[in-house]
Design an enzyme around this catalytic site. Structure first.
Site, mmCIF file in Angstrom:
data_model
loop_
_atom_site.group_PDB
_atom_site.id
_atom_site.type_symbol
_atom_site.label_atom_id
_atom_site.label_comp_id
_atom_site.label_asym_id
_atom_site.label_seq_id
_atom_site.Cartn_x
_atom_site.Cartn_y
_atom_site.Cartn_z
ATOM 1 N N GLY A 143 49.651 -10.351 29.509
ATOM 2 C CA GLY A 143 49.193 -11.625 28.961
ATOM 3 C C GLY A 143 48.518 -11.408 27.626
ATOM 4 O O GLY A 143 49.111 -10.858 26.705
ATOM 5 N N ALA A 173 49.352 -11.495 22.727
ATOM 6 C CA ALA A 173 50.775 -11.209 22.549
ATOM 7 C C ALA A 173 51.624 -11.874 23.633
ATOM 8 O O ALA A 173 52.646 -12.507 23.339
ATOM 9 C CB ALA A 173 51.007 -9.703 22.541
ATOM 10 N N LYS A 232 39.854 -19.909 6.938
ATOM 11 C CA LYS A 232 39.818 -18.629 6.243
ATOM 12 C C LYS A 232 40.648 -18.717 4.964
ATOM 13 O O LYS A 232 41.854 -18.966 5.021
ATOM 14 C CB LYS A 232 40.354 -17.519 7.158
ATOM 15 C CG LYS A 232 40.408 -16.144 6.517
ATOM 16 C CD LYS A 232 40.971 -15.133 7.513
ATOM 17 C CE LYS A 232 41.136 -13.770 6.852
ATOM 18 N NZ LYS A 232 41.779 -12.794 7.767
ATOM 19 N N THR A 269 46.418 -8.118 10.348
ATOM 20 C CA THR A 269 47.871 -8.158 10.511
ATOM 21 C C THR A 269 48.340 -8.113 11.964
ATOM 22 O O THR A 269 49.527 -8.303 12.226
ATOM 23 C CB THR A 269 48.524 -6.991 9.755
ATOM 24 O OG1 THR A 269 47.944 -5.750 10.190
ATOM 25 C CG2 THR A 269 48.337 -7.142 8.258
ATOM 26 N N PRO A 284 42.388 -13.136 -1.845
ATOM 27 C CA PRO A 284 42.577 -14.546 -1.499
ATOM 28 C C PRO A 284 43.980 -14.851 -0.981
ATOM 29 O O PRO A 284 44.938 -14.128 -1.268
ATOM 30 C CB PRO A 284 42.360 -15.246 -2.846
ATOM 31 C CG PRO A 284 42.935 -14.269 -3.829
ATOM 32 C CD PRO A 284 42.619 -12.889 -3.278
ATOM 33 N N ILE A 288 47.929 -10.087 14.703
ATOM 34 C CA ILE A 288 48.524 -11.317 15.220
ATOM 35 C C ILE A 288 49.761 -11.683 14.409
ATOM 36 O O ILE A 288 50.755 -12.203 14.953
ATOM 37 C CB ILE A 288 47.485 -12.452 15.235
ATOM 38 C CG1 ILE A 288 46.441 -12.182 16.330
ATOM 39 C CG2 ILE A 288 48.136 -13.808 15.464
ATOM 40 C CD1 ILE A 288 45.335 -13.210 16.420
ATOM 41 N N LEU A 309 50.564 -4.609 20.734
ATOM 42 C CA LEU A 309 50.091 -3.230 20.675
ATOM 43 C C LEU A 309 51.068 -2.248 21.304
ATOM 44 O O LEU A 309 51.049 -1.066 20.974
ATOM 45 C CB LEU A 309 48.732 -3.117 21.373
ATOM 46 C CG LEU A 309 47.602 -3.956 20.766
ATOM 47 C CD1 LEU A 309 46.332 -3.798 21.594
ATOM 48 C CD2 LEU A 309 47.357 -3.580 19.321
#
Length: 511
Positions: A17, A20, A87, A353, A105, A355, A342
């Site tokens: 779960g 990912a 963000k 990076t 940015p 996600i 992962l």
């Protein structure tokens, strides 16, 4: 790869779960509910409450917005459910020299002048002493520093069309939100710990996974979201791992949330420390913190002391230690197993990076979603795309480390190590001619490379020769006008947290 059954994919099993697994489930349930009329694809996710989730990644890249929209997820609902803030970029403190600071940015610097990319004009005028700090020409940089935020507009020529944004959210709440969405769309969640697997004696494919209570779950396609364990991609299929720790030697982290004391700005902060760096990610309800470090250069005790002594407020939980190795599987899609998250590889969280790579893995799989007869060709293309993306992100991350002027043993070692050849070529092209990496496959666009290169004191001594044929006074006036426009637009921009509160109130009124 051959298969006796050459029919369509009907049973997809997601192992694991977390972010990912539930991102994958949400995407597949939304896009593949009825791939062919009358041909239902069943999606089952298997996870165990006994197995912990890493779940410290709370910062994203702008691409997450397109993913959420494509999955039919309302942005305001997401913001409310995950305690999200916005963000505009990432602030890097002390990465070049101690005392340096810059923001990478999610947006442009300046604007093209007479068809020439802005950074060429800036470099030429800087050499003449006639240009301000390059950040003065970036709206998202100055807005982030002022803790201000508004969404971009689709109006060519407007300063507010020159940037994008991402989210800072609670990853565990995001996974829980997607679990609710996915199960509402027909995904079957099965609780259980996987203890074994069954391989097809003729094809080598995974036929089934076996749970601790003896249940056997069969599938046509397995998505391995089991984290660093790589339960199928590694343990079942023995896919080799390409180790990049000689380029990215940080192998450990402590993570802890704390109360928010400082203003909640629309940016993530990464502060260089003696043997690594520390993150700060402000959410609506707390601030996420972590210290990523090289265990060869600092002890756990000292690394933890560094983290805890640099929190802005009281800790809200006990710190957690994480260990990892940077690199990727040589094949993220092997036989009928696709590794996402992962299990496929890990590039430390320096540029948010993780996600994004989950998202890319999912969307690329959907673009290539196979029948059994075409799975081998689809797997080859998938692996080509994912390997290229991993490699280019690796180069971008390594740049942060090698372009330093610090004097601690860790940083001296990073500065003097052998660079990836692909990175050396990029930096040399920028220094000599002002050229920036620009390619179809690769998450980081030219402004991103520009931000880090210039932010860490690498500036070009060559530029587009057309600049030298332009009138210097005209260029000086254009730069001054751009700088003034950035400042004036920031002054008109709402406070970040006020924007979040107002948007929530407006949404509640509509409801």
């Amino acid at each position: 790869m051959t298969s006796i059954d050459q029919g369509p994919i009907r049973r997809v099993v997601i192992l694991g779960g977390g972010t990912a697994g539930w991102m994958t489930a949400a995407a597949l349930s939304y896009r593949l509910g009825h791939r062919v009329a009358g041909s239902q694809i069943n999606v089952e996710l298997v996870e165990s409450d006994e197995i912990g989730i890493v779940g410290v990644g709370e910062a994203t890249l702008p691409h997450i917005r397109a993913f959420n929209t494509a999955m039919g997820i309302d942005e305001q609902t997401l913001t409310d459910q995950t305690q999200a803030t916005f963000k505009l970029g990432i602030q890097f403190v002390d990465w070049g020299r101690p005392g340096d600071s810059y923001i990478h940015p999610f947006g442009a610097y300046g604007e093209p002048i007479e068809g020439i990319d802005f950074h060429h004009v800036w470099a030429a005028r800087r050499a003449m002493g006639d240009a301000a700090d390059i950040s003065d020409y970036s709206y998202p940089v100055r807005a982030a520093e002022a803790n201000r935020f508004q969404r971009p507009v689709a109006a060519p020529g407007s300063m507010l069309s020159t940037f994008s944004y991402a989210f800072q959210f609670d990853a565990s709440l995001y996974a829980a939100f997607l679990r609710q969405v996915s199960c509402g769309r027909g995904v079957v969640r099965t609780e259980g710990k996987v203890v074994d697997h069954v391989l097809n004696g003729q094809t080598g494919d995974v036929d089934a996974i076996v749970l601790a209570d003896g249940r056997r779950i069969e599938g046509d396609l397995f998505i391995d979201c089991s984290g660093f364990r790589g339960r199928l991609i590694t343990q079942a299929l023995e896919t080799k791992f390409e180790d990049w720790s000689h380029w990215l030697p940080c192998d450990s982290a402590f993570a802890v949330p704390c109360q928010t004391i400082a203003p909640v700005g629309p940016y993530t902060r990464a502060t260089a420390r003696t043997a690594g760096w520390q993150w700060r990610i402000p959410l609506q309800h707390r601030t996420g913190n972590g210290h990523v470090f090289s265990s060869a250069h600092i002890s756990d005790e000292d690394a933890l002391t560094t983290l805890m002594s640099n929190l802005e407020g009281p800790a809200l939980a006990e710190p957690r230690r994480l260990g990892f190795k940077t690199g990727r599987r040589q094949r993220l899609w092997s036989r009928n197993v696709v590794a996402i998250g992962l299990s496929g590889g890990f590039l430390e969280p320096l540029e948010s990076t993780s996600i994004y790579l989950i998202q890319l893995g999912i969307t690329t799989l959907l673009d290539l979603f196979p029948d059994k007869v075409g799975m081998a060709a689809d797997a080859e293309e998938y692996n080509r795309i994912m390997a290229l993306e991993f490699d280019r992100i690796r180069d971008f991350l390594v740049l942060h480390y090698v372009a330093n002027q610090r004097d601690e043993p860790f940083w001296r070692a990073m500065r003097t190590m052998a660079w990836p050849e692909s990175l050396s070529a990029k930096v040399e092209a920028f220094m000599s001619r002002g050229l920036l990496p620009d390619y179809d496959i690769g998450v980081f666009l030219p402004p991103s490379w520009l931000a880090v290169l210039v932010g860490q004191n690498i500036v070009p001594h060559g530029w587009d020769p057309r600049v030298d044929r332009l009138d210097p006074q005209t260029l000086s006036a254009r730069l001054a006008r751009l700088r003034d426009e950035v400042r004036a637009t920031v002054d008109r921009t709402p406070d970040h947290m006020s924007f979040i509160r107002d948007a929530a109130q407006q949404a509640e009124t509509v409801r």
